[in-house]
Structure formats: C-alpha cells, structure tokens
Design a protein around this motif. Structure first.
Motif, PDB file in Angstrom:
ATOM      1  N   GLN A  53       0.823  -1.214   0.000  1.00 41.83           N
ATOM      2  CA  GLN A  53       0.000   0.000   0.000  1.00 41.83           C
ATOM      3  C   GLN A  53       0.854   1.260   0.000  1.00 41.83           C
ATOM      4  OE1 GLN A  53      -3.676  -0.158   2.291  1.00 41.83           O
ATOM      5  NE2 GLN A  53      -2.953   1.598   3.468  1.00 41.83           N
ATOM      6  N   THR A  54       0.431   2.262  -0.749  1.00 45.83           N
ATOM      7  CA  THR A  54       1.027   3.595  -0.640  1.00 45.83           C
ATOM      8  C   THR A  54       0.209   4.390   0.373  1.00 45.83           C
ATOM      9  OG1 THR A  54      -0.297   4.263  -2.577  1.00 45.83           O
ATOM     10  CG2 THR A  54       2.016   3.695  -2.944  1.00 45.83           C
ATOM     11  N   GLU A  55       0.936   5.160   1.200  1.00 47.05           N
ATOM     12  CA  GLU A  55       0.220   5.835   2.291  1.00 47.05           C
ATOM     13  C   GLU A  55       0.894   7.157   2.648  1.00 47.05           C
ATOM     14  OE1 GLU A  55      -1.248   4.589   6.716  1.00 47.05           O
ATOM     15  OE2 GLU A  55      -1.326   3.122   5.130  1.00 47.05           O
ATOM     16  N   VAL A  56       0.628   8.220   1.867  1.00 52.04           N
ATOM     17  CA  VAL A  56      -0.143   8.161   0.633  1.00 52.04           C
ATOM     18  C   VAL A  56       0.732   8.616  -0.529  1.00 52.04           C
ATOM     19  CG1 VAL A  56      -2.399   8.548   1.694  1.00 52.04           C
ATOM     20  CG2 VAL A  56      -1.055  10.522   0.958  1.00 52.04           C
ATOM     21  N   LEU A  57       0.402   8.114  -1.724  1.00 48.43           N
ATOM     22  CA  LEU A  57       1.052   8.563  -2.946  1.00 48.43           C
ATOM     23  C   LEU A  57       0.545   9.964  -3.279  1.00 48.43           C
ATOM     24  CD1 LEU A  57       2.801   7.134  -5.362  1.00 48.43           C
ATOM     25  CD2 LEU A  57       0.651   7.378  -6.587  1.00 48.43           C
ATOM     26  N   LEU A  58       1.444  10.845  -3.682  1.00 50.58           N
ATOM     27  CA  LEU A  58       1.060  12.212  -4.041  1.00 50.58           C
ATOM     28  C   LEU A  58       0.682  12.231  -5.521  1.00 50.58           C
ATOM     29  CD1 LEU A  58       3.830  14.120  -2.058  1.00 50.58           C
ATOM     30  CD2 LEU A  58       1.585  13.322  -1.293  1.00 50.58           C
ATOM     31  N   GLY A  59      -0.577  11.970  -5.791  1.00 50.02           N
ATOM     32  CA  GLY A  59      -1.050  11.794  -7.153  1.00 50.02           C
ATOM     33  C   GLY A  59      -0.780  12.959  -8.086  1.00 50.02           C
ATOM     34  N   PRO A  60      -1.075  14.202  -7.685  1.00 49.81           N
ATOM     35  CA  PRO A  60      -0.912  15.320  -8.622  1.00 49.81           C
ATOM     36  C   PRO A  60       0.520  15.556  -9.084  1.00 49.81           C
ATOM     37  CG  PRO A  60      -2.365  15.940  -6.822  1.00 49.81           C
ATOM     38  CD  PRO A  60      -1.768  14.608  -6.459  1.00 49.81           C
ATOM     39  N   LEU A  61       1.503  14.969  -8.411  1.00 51.48           N
ATOM     40  CA  LEU A  61       2.888  15.136  -8.842  1.00 51.48           C
ATOM     41  C   LEU A  61       3.231  14.245 -10.026  1.00 51.48           C
ATOM     42  CD1 LEU A  61       4.836  15.289  -5.444  1.00 51.48           C
ATOM     43  CD2 LEU A  61       3.561  17.090  -6.635  1.00 51.48           C
ATOM     44  N   ARG A  62       2.301  13.381 -10.426  1.00 58.92           N
ATOM     45  CA  ARG A  62       2.583  12.382 -11.452  1.00 58.92           C
ATOM     46  C   ARG A  62       1.659  12.527 -12.658  1.00 58.92           C
ATOM     47  NH1 ARG A  62       4.019  10.390  -6.533  1.00 58.92           N
ATOM     48  NH2 ARG A  62       5.721   8.868  -6.468  1.00 58.92           N
ATOM     49  N   SER A  63       2.177  12.163 -13.815  1.00 60.04           N
ATOM     50  CA  SER A  63       1.372  12.072 -15.030  1.00 60.04           C
ATOM     51  C   SER A  63       0.293  11.027 -14.842  1.00 60.04           C
ATOM     52  CB  SER A  63       2.269  11.705 -16.209  1.00 60.04           C
ATOM     53  OG  SER A  63       1.559  11.023 -17.211  1.00 60.04           O
ATOM     54  N   GLY A  84      -3.187   4.099  -1.888  1.00 59.50           N
ATOM     55  CA  GLY A  84      -3.502   5.203  -0.994  1.00 59.50           C
ATOM     56  C   GLY A  84      -2.983   6.479  -1.625  1.00 59.50           C
ATOM     57  N   VAL A  85      -3.836   7.493  -1.750  1.00 55.84           N
ATOM     58  CA  VAL A  85      -3.470   8.665  -2.543  1.00 55.84           C
ATOM     59  C   VAL A  85      -3.955   9.936  -1.860  1.00 55.84           C
ATOM     60  CG1 VAL A  85      -5.571   8.591  -3.968  1.00 55.84           C
ATOM     61  CG2 VAL A  85      -3.471   9.553  -4.934  1.00 55.84           C
ATOM     62  N   GLY A  86      -3.237  11.014  -2.095  1.00 49.40           N
ATOM     63  CA  GLY A  86      -3.616  12.317  -1.550  1.00 49.40           C
ATOM     64  C   GLY A  86      -2.924  13.421  -2.323  1.00 49.40           C
ATOM     65  N   VAL A  87      -3.106  14.654  -1.871  1.00 45.98           N
ATOM     66  CA  VAL A  87      -2.568  15.802  -2.607  1.00 45.98           C
ATOM     67  C   VAL A  87      -1.212  16.251  -2.093  1.00 45.98           C
ATOM     68  CG1 VAL A  87      -4.835  16.651  -3.288  1.00 45.98           C
ATOM     69  CG2 VAL A  87      -3.811  17.467  -1.150  1.00 45.98           C
ATOM     70  N   GLY A  88      -0.891  15.974  -0.822  1.00 49.33           N
ATOM     71  CA  GLY A  88       0.336  16.502  -0.249  1.00 49.33           C
ATOM     72  C   GLY A  88       0.201  17.983   0.062  1.00 49.33           C
ATOM     73  N   GLY A  89       1.118  18.488   0.868  1.00 52.32           N
ATOM     74  CA  GLY A  89       1.032  19.883   1.250  1.00 52.32           C
ATOM     75  C   GLY A  89       2.353  20.609   1.321  1.00 52.32           C
ATOM     76  N   ARG A  90       3.448  19.926   0.915  1.00 52.71           N
ATOM     77  CA  ARG A  90       4.763  20.567   0.984  1.00 52.71           C
ATOM     78  C   ARG A  90       5.047  21.296  -0.319  1.00 52.71           C
ATOM     79  NH1 ARG A  90       3.803  15.670   3.933  1.00 52.71           N
ATOM     80  NH2 ARG A  90       5.249  15.492   5.675  1.00 52.71           N
ATOM     81  N   GLU A  91       5.342  22.559  -0.223  1.00 52.39           N
ATOM     82  CA  GLU A  91       5.533  23.370  -1.420  1.00 52.39           C
ATOM     83  C   GLU A  91       6.711  22.887  -2.254  1.00 52.39           C
ATOM     84  OE1 GLU A  91       5.901  28.085  -2.738  1.00 52.39           O
ATOM     85  OE2 GLU A  91       5.984  27.510  -0.620  1.00 52.39           O
ATOM     86  N   ASP A  92       7.792  22.433  -1.594  1.00 51.41           N
ATOM     87  CA  ASP A  92       8.980  22.046  -2.355  1.00 51.41           C
ATOM     88  C   ASP A  92       8.706  20.863  -3.268  1.00 51.41           C
ATOM     89  OD1 ASP A  92       8.707  20.325  -0.207  1.00 51.41           O
ATOM     90  OD2 ASP A  92      10.791  20.465   0.470  1.00 51.41           O
TER      91      ASP A  92
END
Length: 279
Positions: free
Chosen positions: A60-70, A92-100
């Motif tokens: 499982q990914t917890e969580v994969l940062l989907g928007p960073l990927r094609s 498991g997927v989410g948006v993440g919140g780290r600007e870098d």
C-alpha cells in the motif's frame, strides 16, 4: 481489526527483509509513504520489489502524491503493480502539502485538489479500457476489475468529501482524539454519493520499539520528517509496549478496519516485538 506496518525509509535495501518478516509474522499490509524532495525511496518502485519478495501481504502507498505524477503513466504503473502482485496492491493517494515537492514537480500547489479529482476519475477510465484524451490502449489492464482499491488520505473537508466520490476508503492519520470528526465527514460524503455499505477505515500511528539506540534513531527520523511543521514533538512515536497495546485496543473500539503502525526505527527486529504486542 487488521494490523499493518509502515516501513522505514532510511535504507531501501532493507525493505525486502522488512516485508518478508512482516508477512511471516502475519501482518496484513506493508505501506510506504511518498515524498519527492526527501531522502525516501519512490514507493511504487519499492513496492514492486516487495511484491517479488512476498506472496500474501498487501502492498500500500500511504499516501502517494497523485498530482505530482502524469495520470497516464501513473495508471500504467499502478496496473502493472496490481498484476505483478496478483491483486495485492492498494493505492492510498492524496494531494500533499509541501511546497517544495510541488515546485520540483512543476505542479501548482493551489491546483492540487482539482488535479487529483480529475486524475482519480481518469484512472478508473483508463483501467476500464476507455480512451484517455482521445487515446486508447494504455495498458496493461489491471488484474483487479476496475483497478485496485483506492484509499484517500487527508484532513481538509475537500479531501474528506473526495472519498465518497472516488474512493473505497479513508486513511486517517489524525490522532484518535480528533479522528471522529474526520470520519463523520467521510461517512457523510459516502451517503451523499449514494454509496452502499461504508468506506474502509485505515488509521495510522507512529511507533518505535526495541533498544535505546533504535528508539532514539526512530525519534530522530520522525522529527526530521515532520520538521516542516515547525511543531517540535509532532508525530512523536509511541515507544512503550503497554501504551502501544492500549492504543491498538482504542482504535479497535473506534471501529478501524486496519491500523498501520509506522516504524521509523531502522531495526527489522521491531517486527517480532510489535507482533507480540498486538497479538
């Protein structure tokens, strides 16, 4: 309630040993976190290696940062992992919140939620064999009909309501003291979407057990990972076996379907100790 393990990220070469031991001790899942601008293994590649090292345990990914990927490439990678693991992969997927992370990926931070919404809908289309941007044939088709299970992690109301529209369940990384409100919002979104049953609930705690050196290394690893919050002690791992056992019992009473115990300490011998605590 099932028990899974979040694997430490300090030494990718040790991950197959962790996964084999976790399977041997009958844990349900091994999970990996995702960052881009951080010294961690890329989770899909790492979990593909762990699929070959195991036969039963979920990955499982917890969580994969989907928007960073094609989206198209992500659909292909996930379907490949689903097939190679004989259907054991959970996204498991989410948006993440780290600007870098978003700057490095060239993804606007203020569009990440909208990007994930579109991505989740498109992933399902691709996995069903439907065209994506007028292009057909993105394969392989996943072994799991319609694609692997999707769990969404997050804290904001928009993220929580995304579960009812797109996912099979919710990853709750919040402390138990304020998890109830998040779960209520998720359940409301599920009902509003007309979904039957209820979403799967996967909760998460940080743990480190073993000798003093292992515990100290685990605490340093947690502190480094959460340093961006500017909040000393945030995410500090549970280290006392009695406290861990009490916390596991509390999550079971809360109604979690699974509890993932993230191990930030690097010693695989923690697996046997944790198995003794939770069984």
């Amino acid at each position: 309630m099932e028990i899974g393990l979040g694997l430490p990220i300090s030494d990718p070469a040790l991950l197959p040993e962790w996964a084999r031991l976790a399977e041997e001790h009958r844990f349900a899942t091994v999970a990996l976190l995702d960052r881009l601008v951080y010294d961690n293994p890329e989770p899909l590649i790492a979990l593909a290696a762990l699929a070959g090292a195991t036969t039963r345990i979920r990955l499982q990914t917890e969580v994969l940062l989907g928007p960073l990927r094609s989206t198209a490439l992500l659909a292909k990678q996930v379907a490949t992992l689903d097939r190679m693991s004989a259907g054991r992969f959970v996204l498991g997927v989410g948006v993440g919140g780290r600007e870098d992370d978003h700057v490095a990926a060239g993804v606007p931070l203020n569009r990440r939620g909208r990007l994930l919404d579109a991505q989740l809908a498109d992933l399902r289309k691709i996995w069903r064999g439907e065209p994506y941007q007028a292009i057909s044939g993105i394969g392989p088709r996943p072994l799991t009909a319609g694609g692997p299970p999707i769990l969404i992690g997050g804290f904001a109301p928009e993220a929580l309501r995304r579960v009812g529209r797109f996912a099979d369940g919710f990853i709750c990384a919040a402390p138990l003291a304020w998890a109830g409100g998040l779960v209520r919002t998720v359940n409301e979104s599920w009902a509003e979407a007309g979904r039957e049953g209820r979403p799967r609930l996967v909760c998460q705690i940080n743990t480190t057990v073993g000798d003093a050196g292992t515990i100290e290394r685990g605490r340093r690893a947690v502190a480094g990972y959460y340093a961006f919050t500017g909040r000393p002690g945030w995410g500090d791992p549970l280290t006392d076996p009695a406290r861990i056992a009490e916390t596991v019992a509390a999550y079971r009473e809360f109604g979690a379907d699974e509890l993932i115990m993230y191990c930030y300490g690097d010693d695989p011998r923690q697996i046997e100790l944790l198995a003794d605590i939770v069984r």
